[in-house]
Write a protein that holds these residues in place. Sequence first.
Motif, mmCIF file in Angstrom:
data_model
loop_
_atom_site.group_PDB
_atom_site.id
_atom_site.type_symbol
_atom_site.label_atom_id
_atom_site.label_comp_id
_atom_site.label_asym_id
_atom_site.label_seq_id
_atom_site.Cartn_x
_atom_site.Cartn_y
_atom_site.Cartn_z
ATOM 1 N N PHE A 114 -15.445 -51.036 50.848
ATOM 2 C CA PHE A 114 -14.146 -51.704 50.868
ATOM 3 C C PHE A 114 -13.237 -51.208 49.748
ATOM 4 O O PHE A 114 -12.005 -51.231 49.881
ATOM 5 C CB PHE A 114 -14.363 -53.209 50.764
ATOM 6 C CG PHE A 114 -13.154 -54.044 51.069
ATOM 7 C CD1 PHE A 114 -12.261 -53.682 52.068
ATOM 8 C CD2 PHE A 114 -12.908 -55.221 50.372
ATOM 9 C CE1 PHE A 114 -11.148 -54.456 52.359
ATOM 10 C CE2 PHE A 114 -11.801 -56.003 50.637
ATOM 11 C CZ PHE A 114 -10.915 -55.620 51.638
ATOM 12 N N LEU A 115 -13.827 -50.730 48.657
ATOM 13 C CA LEU A 115 -13.041 -50.191 47.551
ATOM 14 C C LEU A 115 -12.112 -49.085 48.026
ATOM 15 O O LEU A 115 -10.980 -48.956 47.551
ATOM 16 C CB LEU A 115 -13.971 -49.664 46.455
ATOM 17 C CG LEU A 115 -13.314 -49.149 45.168
ATOM 18 C CD1 LEU A 115 -12.564 -50.264 44.453
ATOM 19 C CD2 LEU A 115 -14.372 -48.547 44.244
ATOM 20 N N ALA A 130 -0.136 -55.964 52.829
ATOM 21 C CA ALA A 130 -1.177 -54.944 52.740
ATOM 22 C C ALA A 130 -1.490 -54.607 51.289
ATOM 23 O O ALA A 130 -2.613 -54.211 50.957
ATOM 24 C CB ALA A 130 -0.761 -53.685 53.500
ATOM 25 N N GLY A 131 -0.480 -54.785 50.402
ATOM 26 C CA GLY A 131 -0.744 -54.632 48.975
ATOM 27 C C GLY A 131 -1.720 -55.682 48.480
ATOM 28 O O GLY A 131 -2.568 -55.412 47.616
ATOM 29 N N ASN A 132 -1.631 -56.899 49.030
ATOM 30 C CA ASN A 132 -2.604 -57.941 48.688
ATOM 31 C C ASN A 132 -3.995 -57.566 49.185
ATOM 32 O O ASN A 132 -5.004 -57.844 48.522
ATOM 33 C CB ASN A 132 -2.177 -59.279 49.300
ATOM 34 C CG ASN A 132 -0.907 -59.825 48.683
ATOM 35 O OD1 ASN A 132 -0.574 -59.508 47.536
ATOM 36 N ND2 ASN A 132 -0.173 -60.638 49.426
ATOM 37 N N PHE A 133 -4.065 -56.937 50.342
ATOM 38 C CA PHE A 133 -5.346 -56.491 50.898
ATOM 39 C C PHE A 133 -5.952 -55.411 49.999
ATOM 40 O O PHE A 133 -7.164 -55.403 49.753
ATOM 41 C CB PHE A 133 -5.121 -55.947 52.310
ATOM 42 C CG PHE A 133 -6.357 -55.906 53.159
ATOM 43 C CD1 PHE A 133 -6.955 -57.079 53.590
ATOM 44 C CD2 PHE A 133 -6.915 -54.698 53.530
ATOM 45 C CE1 PHE A 133 -8.095 -57.053 54.378
ATOM 46 C CE2 PHE A 133 -8.057 -54.660 54.321
ATOM 47 C CZ PHE A 133 -8.643 -55.847 54.744
ATOM 48 N N ASP A 134 -5.123 -54.512 49.515
ATOM 49 C CA ASP A 134 -5.560 -53.488 48.561
ATOM 50 C C ASP A 134 -6.091 -54.152 47.294
ATOM 51 O O ASP A 134 -7.147 -53.780 46.769
ATOM 52 C CB ASP A 134 -4.378 -52.566 48.243
ATOM 53 C CG ASP A 134 -4.739 -51.427 47.302
ATOM 54 O OD1 ASP A 134 -5.946 -51.168 47.094
ATOM 55 O OD2 ASP A 134 -3.812 -50.791 46.765
ATOM 56 N N GLY A 135 -5.356 -55.150 46.794
ATOM 57 C CA GLY A 135 -5.810 -55.884 45.618
ATOM 58 C C GLY A 135 -7.144 -56.560 45.862
ATOM 59 O O GLY A 135 -8.036 -56.542 44.999
ATOM 60 N N LEU A 136 -7.311 -57.148 47.043
ATOM 61 C CA LEU A 136 -8.581 -57.800 47.391
ATOM 62 C C LEU A 136 -9.744 -56.826 47.278
ATOM 63 O O LEU A 136 -10.806 -57.183 46.754
ATOM 64 C CB LEU A 136 -8.497 -58.371 48.807
ATOM 65 C CG LEU A 136 -9.788 -58.973 49.365
ATOM 66 C CD1 LEU A 136 -10.240 -60.162 48.534
ATOM 67 C CD2 LEU A 136 -9.588 -59.381 50.833
ATOM 68 N N SER A 137 -9.560 -55.603 47.756
ATOM 69 C CA SER A 137 -10.650 -54.626 47.700
ATOM 70 C C SER A 137 -11.057 -54.329 46.259
ATOM 71 O O SER A 137 -12.247 -54.156 45.958
ATOM 72 C CB SER A 137 -10.242 -53.330 48.416
ATOM 73 O OG SER A 137 -9.247 -52.608 47.693
ATOM 74 N N ALA A 142 -14.645 -55.213 41.434
ATOM 75 C CA ALA A 142 -14.693 -55.491 39.994
ATOM 76 C C ALA A 142 -15.434 -56.792 39.691
ATOM 77 O O ALA A 142 -16.180 -56.879 38.707
ATOM 78 C CB ALA A 142 -13.277 -55.538 39.417
ATOM 79 N N ALA A 143 -15.255 -57.814 40.536
ATOM 80 C CA ALA A 143 -15.979 -59.072 40.329
ATOM 81 C C ALA A 143 -17.474 -58.882 40.566
ATOM 82 O O ALA A 143 -18.297 -59.572 39.951
ATOM 83 C CB ALA A 143 -15.427 -60.165 41.242
ATOM 84 N N VAL A 170 -9.866 -66.657 43.693
ATOM 85 C CA VAL A 170 -8.921 -67.044 42.650
ATOM 86 C C VAL A 170 -8.059 -65.858 42.225
ATOM 87 O O VAL A 170 -6.826 -65.973 42.094
ATOM 88 C CB VAL A 170 -9.661 -67.639 41.438
ATOM 89 C CG1 VAL A 170 -8.717 -67.778 40.237
ATOM 90 C CG2 VAL A 170 -10.266 -68.997 41.798
ATOM 91 N N PHE A 171 -8.689 -64.714 42.035
ATOM 92 C CA PHE A 171 -7.930 -63.530 41.616
ATOM 93 C C PHE A 171 -6.987 -63.059 42.722
ATOM 94 O O PHE A 171 -5.876 -62.595 42.426
ATOM 95 C CB PHE A 171 -8.895 -62.406 41.209
ATOM 96 C CG PHE A 171 -9.282 -62.452 39.760
ATOM 97 C CD1 PHE A 171 -8.904 -61.453 38.880
ATOM 98 C CD2 PHE A 171 -10.023 -63.510 39.264
ATOM 99 C CE1 PHE A 171 -9.242 -61.501 37.539
ATOM 100 C CE2 PHE A 171 -10.371 -63.576 37.929
ATOM 101 C CZ PHE A 171 -9.975 -62.569 37.058
ATOM 102 N N LEU A 172 -7.390 -63.190 43.974
ATOM 103 C CA LEU A 172 -6.500 -62.819 45.071
ATOM 104 C C LEU A 172 -5.285 -63.743 45.118
ATOM 105 O O LEU A 172 -4.153 -63.282 45.333
ATOM 106 C CB LEU A 172 -7.252 -62.873 46.401
ATOM 107 C CG LEU A 172 -6.418 -62.538 47.643
ATOM 108 C CD1 LEU A 172 -5.850 -61.126 47.565
ATOM 109 C CD2 LEU A 172 -7.239 -62.726 48.911
#
Length: 278
Positions: A114-115, A130-137, A142-143, A170-172
């Motif tokens: 997924f990274l 889609a930027g949020n989806f990128d952030g989620l990956s 990292a978590a 939470v981070f998302l």
Amino acid sequence: MSAYRGFIVLGAGVVLVLLPFLIFVAAGWPGSPDSCMAATPNTCFCEAFDPADVIAHARGVRQPVNTWFNLYSILTAGLVAFMIYLDRKDGARGENVMRSDNFIADLYVFAVLFLGLGSMWFHASIVGWAGNFDGLSMYVYAAFLVFYTLRRLVSADWVFWVFYPITVVVFLIIHALWQWEFKSLILIIALVAAYLALEIVACVREGKPWQGRWLTILLWWLAVGCIIAATVFWALSQTGEPMCHPKDFFQPHGMLWHPLAGAMAVLLYFYWREENRT
């Protein structure tokens, strides 16, 4: 059956993430343009694209190099799945989660996959969601560093399975609500700092650095070297920086930053895999 579980996670992950991605490529990308388009020139990681395509929700891929080079993650996740298969086929057991039947090892296959595949969604579309989806990956990966290292310190799987997904969510949410250009960088730094703190605790508790053998020390530092090099290329290829040439085929963000991050993920897996090995 557990020996093949990593391959099942790999295949399911590819279908789950890549199939809808290809549907959007063929049908068009809905949603508002990402905030990176607000600046002039845009700050969308250098590679040239037509802003009119984003506004018109056109079909296709906006940044082909930054997008398609993320397919590296199928190879890196496949390598991790293959090593898990070999360990389980050989009957590897014991305290090392990465050499056991534990589902945490299988989850790492997805985190590595997924990274890369998650990042494709943003670079192909340049739309906000889609930027949020990128952030989620990135937060999924990292978590994992944080809570797998905590799992090495505390032999209780429930700690991982409870706090890892909560942290990702939470981070998302923070990522989605925080309107600042470098929000993802700050959030990732926070997770990496937490990981490094726990790694130091592990070293102190064991009384030896990075599990105390030359191979584990080498693997850990190679992983660090990869992410440092990747970060340098990420910084130098930002809009207006020396390595940013929007219309060139060579795009350091896609061709160096992404694969080097994937190399770090594989090296850390091999580092963890060596723990408690006689």
